[in-house]
Design an enzyme around this catalytic site. Structure first.
Site, PDB file in Angstrom:
ATOM      1  N   ASP A 197       8.665  -5.545 -19.233  1.00 29.08           N
ATOM      2  CA  ASP A 197       7.858  -4.629 -20.043  1.00 29.08           C
ATOM      3  C   ASP A 197       7.499  -5.203 -21.411  1.00 29.08           C
ATOM      4  OD1 ASP A 197      10.200  -4.276 -21.469  1.00 29.08           O
ATOM      5  OD2 ASP A 197      10.604  -2.271 -20.708  1.00 29.08           O
ATOM      6  N   LYS A 198       6.510  -4.616 -22.035  1.00 23.87           N
ATOM      7  CA  LYS A 198       5.903  -5.144 -23.270  1.00 23.87           C
ATOM      8  C   LYS A 198       6.928  -5.366 -24.390  1.00 23.87           C
ATOM      9  CE  LYS A 198       1.858  -4.433 -26.238  1.00 23.87           C
ATOM     10  NZ  LYS A 198       0.656  -3.595 -26.479  1.00 23.87           N
TER      11      LYS A 198
END
Length: 289
Positions: A106-107
């Site tokens: 994830d970011k």
């Protein structure tokens, strides 16, 4: 034409290096793929003589040598091929050949992620039931205690399920190491949140047999030895269609490369299913008598 010359469309798109099977399914479902000028149904098979196009562009049928990259993803980069995402991983790497990430990171997280042009290996690695290990180092906002480690290890209720038992080790007051064999959405963050902790930093340092050993924001090719071991480990992995079957209906094989665990709830579920089946068999026998 012999049946063996027919290939499912999603597999065909992955084999020629256009995209992963998962992405191919999306393209087919959106009506963006044509075979000989016609929009096919999901599950359609193609032959070497068919003309396949995506968004009107001819798909190259020449099978080139696949590439396999190990990339140290920085925080802020998004693991997507979508061009409308300005921070997408493909533009960041700017590799000269079409590639796509295997899974997600994830970011807000950083660390190891694979990218490849080989759609088949993508699906084998992605299937959670194949139990491929992924190792992380995590920093949280509060002092870690033995109870936290124990509860993280034994499984945490998130997303309407109980996470698998896993290896967790405290390495400092605020840091721990965790090895997962499943990939639920934002799994580690959700597990920590359930136990009253907030993840401040999350780094993936290993996928299966491949360690994180390149500087942040850089990539390298997987070595021949790494690929040999990786292909051996995924050699018995279920293909896309087979792995779609619910996990608890399939027997698991124990290997030396992965630790296999089964939660109490999972065992209980199988027991309930067997009891229900015996009850149904008894009723059918009573009706026959």
């Amino acid at each position: 034409m012999l049946e063996k010359n027919f290939t499912r469309l999603n597999k065909y798109l992955s084999e020629v290096g256009y995209c992963s099977r998962r992405e191919a399914d999306k393209l087919i479902d959106q009506g963006r793929v044509t075979i000989n000028g016609k929009v096919p149904e999901m599950g359609t098979k193609v032959t070497p003589d068919d003309i396949v196009r995506v968004d009107g562009d001819l798909v190259n049928q020449t099978k080139e040598k696949h590439v396999y990259l190990a990339f140290n993803k920085p925080v802020g980069i998004v693991c997507t091929t979508a061009k409308n995402e300005k921070d997408n991983i493909i533009d960041y790497i700017n590799y000269p050949k079409r590639i796509f990430p295997i899974g997600r990171l994830d970011k807000p997280s950083e660390g190891l992620i694979f990218l490849t042009s080989d759609g088949d290996i993508v699906n084998k690695i992605l299937r959670a039931r194949n139990n491929h290990e992924k190792e992380y180092v995590v920093t949280v906002n509060k002092l870690i205690n033995p109870l936290f480690i124990k509860r993280m290890s034994n499984g945490v209720p998130i997303l309407d399920t109980i996470t698998r038992k896993c290896e967790v080790e405290q390495i400092s007051k605020y840091d721990f190491r965790i090895v997962l064999t499943q990939g639920l959405n934002r799994q580690i963050r959700r597990m920590c949140e359930y136990l009253g902790y907030e993840v401040m930093k999350l780094k993936r340092i290993r996928i299966m047999n491949v360690p994180l050993d390149v500087p942040l924001g850089e990539w390298r090719y997987l070595t021949e030895k790494e690929l040999e071991i990786l292909n051996t480990d995924v050699g018995d992995s279920s293909k896309t269609e087979e792995a779609s079957v619910l996990e608890d209906t399939q027997p698991k094989k124990r290997t030396n490369n992965s630790r296999r665990f089964t939660s109490k709830n999972h065992k209980k579920g199988n027991s309930n299913k067997r009891s229900a089946q015996r009850s149904r068999d008894k009723k059918r026998k009573d009706r026959r008598n």
